[in-house]
Scaffold this motif. Structure first.
Motif, PDB file in Angstrom:
ATOM      1  N   ASN A   1       0.863  -1.199   0.000  1.00 30.50           N
ATOM      2  CA  ASN A   1       0.000   0.000   0.000  1.00 30.50           C
ATOM      3  C   ASN A   1       0.897   1.246   0.000  1.00 30.50           C
ATOM      4  OD1 ASN A   1       0.675   0.570   2.875  1.00 30.50           O
ATOM      5  ND2 ASN A   1      -0.552  -1.277   3.231  1.00 30.50           N
ATOM      6  N   GLY A   2       0.269   2.402  -0.093  1.00 31.56           N
ATOM      7  CA  GLY A   2       1.033   3.653  -0.150  1.00 31.56           C
ATOM      8  C   GLY A   2       1.774   3.931   1.148  1.00 31.56           C
ATOM      9  N   THR A   3       1.193   3.508   2.267  1.00 36.99           N
ATOM     10  CA  THR A   3       1.833   3.729   3.569  1.00 36.99           C
ATOM     11  C   THR A   3       3.117   2.908   3.678  1.00 36.99           C
ATOM     12  OG1 THR A   3      -0.354   4.087   4.484  1.00 36.99           O
ATOM     13  CG2 THR A   3       1.408   3.671   6.061  1.00 36.99           C
TER      14      THR A   3
ATOM     15  N   LEU B   1       5.757   4.617   1.738  1.00 36.72           N
ATOM     16  CA  LEU B   1       6.359   5.726   2.491  1.00 36.72           C
ATOM     17  C   LEU B   1       7.325   5.202   3.554  1.00 36.72           C
ATOM     18  CD1 LEU B   1       3.192   7.958   2.814  1.00 36.72           C
ATOM     19  CD2 LEU B   1       5.386   8.756   1.908  1.00 36.72           C
TER      20      LEU B   1
ATOM     21  N   THR C   1      -2.552  16.856   4.009  1.00 31.92           N
ATOM     22  CA  THR C   1      -2.277  15.564   3.393  1.00 31.92           C
ATOM     23  C   THR C   1      -2.863  14.477   4.270  1.00 31.92           C
ATOM     24  OG1 THR C   1      -0.553  14.139   2.466  1.00 31.92           O
ATOM     25  CG2 THR C   1      -0.034  15.225   4.548  1.00 31.92           C
ATOM     26  N   PHE C   2      -2.866  13.256   3.748  1.00 31.83           N
ATOM     27  CA  PHE C   2      -3.253  12.112   4.567  1.00 31.83           C
ATOM     28  C   PHE C   2      -2.125  11.851   5.568  1.00 31.83           C
ATOM     29  CE2 PHE C   2      -3.749   7.440   5.162  1.00 31.83           C
ATOM     30  CZ  PHE C   2      -4.983   7.506   5.790  1.00 31.83           C
TER      31      PHE C   2
ATOM     32  N   SER D   1       1.683  10.543   5.091  1.00 37.46           N
ATOM     33  CA  SER D   1       2.811  11.327   4.558  1.00 37.46           C
ATOM     34  C   SER D   1       3.736  11.774   5.677  1.00 37.46           C
ATOM     35  CB  SER D   1       2.334  12.585   3.814  1.00 37.46           C
ATOM     36  OG  SER D   1       1.268  12.321   2.968  1.00 37.46           O
TER      37      SER D   1
ATOM     38  N   ASP E   1       5.398  12.528  -2.475  1.00 32.66           N
ATOM     39  CA  ASP E   1       4.183  11.741  -2.246  1.00 32.66           C
ATOM     40  C   ASP E   1       3.233  12.025  -3.410  1.00 32.66           C
ATOM     41  OD1 ASP E   1       1.700  10.739  -1.562  1.00 32.66           O
ATOM     42  OD2 ASP E   1       1.946  11.130   0.582  1.00 32.66           O
TER      43      ASP E   1
ATOM     44  N   CYS F   1       0.743  10.040  -4.411  1.00 30.61           N
ATOM     45  CA  CYS F   1      -0.429   9.150  -4.311  1.00 30.61           C
ATOM     46  C   CYS F   1      -1.628   9.669  -5.100  1.00 30.61           C
ATOM     47  CB  CYS F   1      -0.842   8.992  -2.846  1.00 30.61           C
ATOM     48  SG  CYS F   1       0.217   7.847  -1.968  1.00 30.61           S
ATOM     49  N   HIS F   2      -1.758  10.998  -5.179  1.00 31.55           N
ATOM     50  CA  HIS F   2      -2.913  11.578  -5.874  1.00 31.55           C
ATOM     51  C   HIS F   2      -2.615  11.848  -7.347  1.00 31.55           C
ATOM     52  CE1 HIS F   2      -4.503  13.511  -1.850  1.00 31.55           C
ATOM     53  NE2 HIS F   2      -4.273  12.211  -1.749  1.00 31.55           N
TER      54      HIS F   2
ATOM     55  N   SER G   1      -0.227   5.272  -4.372  1.00 35.54           N
ATOM     56  CA  SER G   1      -1.172   4.373  -3.689  1.00 35.54           C
ATOM     57  C   SER G   1      -2.189   3.860  -4.709  1.00 35.54           C
ATOM     58  CB  SER G   1      -1.915   5.142  -2.587  1.00 35.54           C
ATOM     59  OG  SER G   1      -3.068   4.445  -2.195  1.00 35.54           O
TER      60      SER G   1
ATOM     61  N   LYS H   1      -8.255   5.921  -5.705  1.00 37.73           N
ATOM     62  CA  LYS H   1      -7.156   6.513  -6.486  1.00 37.73           C
ATOM     63  C   LYS H   1      -7.331   6.208  -7.981  1.00 37.73           C
ATOM     64  CE  LYS H   1      -4.807   8.015  -2.823  1.00 37.73           C
ATOM     65  NZ  LYS H   1      -5.525   7.489  -1.663  1.00 37.73           N
TER      66      LYS H   1
ATOM     67  N   TYR I   1      -7.999  17.989   3.794  1.00 36.41           N
ATOM     68  CA  TYR I   1      -7.956  17.058   4.923  1.00 36.41           C
ATOM     69  C   TYR I   1      -8.150  17.854   6.206  1.00 36.41           C
ATOM     70  CZ  TYR I   1      -5.872  13.499   1.874  1.00 36.41           C
ATOM     71  OH  TYR I   1      -5.637  12.581   0.866  1.00 36.41           O
TER      72      TYR I   1
END
Ligand SMILES: Cc1ncc(COP(=O)(O)O)c(C=O)c1O
Length: 396
Positions: free
Chosen positions: A55-57, A60, A81-82, A85, A157, A159-160, A188, A193, A340
């Motif tokens: 996953n994106g986490t 990171l 951000t989420f 990050s 980052d 992800c988006h 991500s 996404k 966010y």
């Protein structure tokens, strides 16, 4: 009532067939679909190396590990951000330092970052994690120059923002994640996404050393590369004399994780990737229609607008009565979302000393922002219904 979410996946018959094929193959994980997806993704982005992860986490976390963030070391990121990050720095015991956003772009403000860097002795900060928030590309050429001035690394980052880009000072189009300016970039593949794997992520880089480190860290710190073995041959053979390492042999050389993607997730990602450009085209058309509908409306205090190279993961508008609009849209079946709540005001970061007033632009943005439905299968009729509902609320 039909529910219109702010984002959703698009799954076709072709996607289902691709996953079915993977499920019927010899490998559910650690098979050929992973490398095929990595190569296709690297080609799509225009980067040398890509490492698929869970996953994106995880992407990171592995990035901060590969760049060797140590306890107490400081890394700068944006509060809009989420949480992941910022959290990746904490996983390594590092200290997160937030810098405010530019209220015009909603992105990490390079001027704020420079102020922080100039106010501290050299060596205080290790790196910067800019976020291509909402799908708008950060100008990484400027961040690279600043990072070089102060000896910092950059994790983008993205992800988006798969498929997003900006134009540099030479007039070249620079794709997010292409590694021209950032040391590492991460993506991500969560269902909202651009590319959905269910769960999934990717790290991209042009740095061979970092790439090799990431491959090992992704899978427990284990290597099967004979050239890298540290134990001697006699030990590896259980004491028997031989010219070669035996077939079973491997070494765990660093402390890694199981952050692997499965083959059926990779097969889905690969199938989705084929429609990535078509998806962005549709997202841009939706953004253009929102922009046109809201232009000059007194109740709209700001909006994402039409920006060259934007990948429109999100379309944000700013309104004064955000809570009222959110609740009204909900009553109409439109599930808008807020991106966010500023990260520095999460209880976890408050406990670390952050407080209201620290990031005035991010906090002002948060009071007004609302993300409207944005996904490739949103119909014109549905979008008009969203626009009309906002108009209805504003003219009550
Ligand atoms: C900007 C940003 N960074 C990181 C992540 C973490 O990605 P994942 O949910 O795949 O772990 C997300 C996803 O929610 C995100 O939006």
């Amino acid at each position: 009532m039909k529910i219109i979410p702010y984002g959703r996946q698009h799954i076709t018959e072709e996607d289902i067939q691709a996953v079915t094929n993977a499920l019927q193959s010899d490998y559910l994980t650690q098979g050929p679909a992973i490398q095929a997806f990595e190569e296709a993704f690297a080609q799509y982005i225009g980067v040398t190396y890509a490492v698929a992860v869970a996953n994106g986490t995880a992407a990171l976390h592995l990035s901060t590990l590969a760049l060797q963030v140590k306890p107490g070391e400081k890394v700068i990121t944006t509060p809009i951000t989420f949480a992941a990050s910022a959290n990746c720095v904490r996983y390594c015991g590092g200290e997160v330092v937030f810098a405010d956003i530019d209220p015009d772009t909603y992105l990490l403000d390079i001027r704020q970052v420079r102020t922080l860097l100039e106010a501290a002795p050299r060596g205080t900060y290790q790196g910067i994690i800019p976020v291509d928030f909402a799908g708008r590309a950060v100008n990484l050429e400027e961040f690279r120059a600043l990072a070089d001035e102060f000896g910092l690394w950059i994790i983008e980052d993205a992800c988006h923002a798969p498929g997003a880009s900006f134009v540099n000072s030479q007039g070249e189009t620079i794709a997010c994640g292409s590694g021209k300016y950032a040391d590492l970039a991460i993506f991500s593949f969560h269902p909202v996404k651009h590319i959905a794997c269910g769960e999934g992520g990717m790290i991209t880089t042009n740095d061979k050393k970092l790439y090799e480190k990431l491959l090992t860290l992704r899978t427990h710190g284990i290597t099967r590369d004979v050239a890298l073995y540290q134990n001697d041959l006699l030990f590896a053979n259980g004491g028997a004399d031989s010219e070669e390492y035996p077939g079973w042999y491997m070494e765990m050389q660093t402390l890694g994780y199981n952050y692997r993607l499965t083959d059926f997730q990779a097969a889905l990602g690969m199938s989705q990737l084929k429609r990535a450009d078509a998806g962005i085209e549709k997202r841009c058309a939706i953004a253009a229609a929102y922009t046109q509908a809201f232009e000059g409306k007194p109740y709209i205090k700001g909006q994402s607008g039409v920006v060259e190279g934007h990948a429109y993961h999100l379309y944000v508008v700013e309104v004064e009565d955000r809570l009222g609009l959110y609740n009204f849209l909900k009553s109409q079946g439109i599930m808008a979302q807020i991106h966010y709540i500023p990260c520095h005001l999460m209880p976890y970061y408050r406990q670390l000393g952050w407080k209201e007033g620290d990031m005035p632009h991010a906090e002002q943005y948060y009071r007004q922002c609302i993300s409207l439905p944005m996904y490739p299968t949103l119909t014109e009729e549905e979008q008009n219904y969203v626009i009309q509902s906002i108009e209805d609320y504003a003219s009550r």
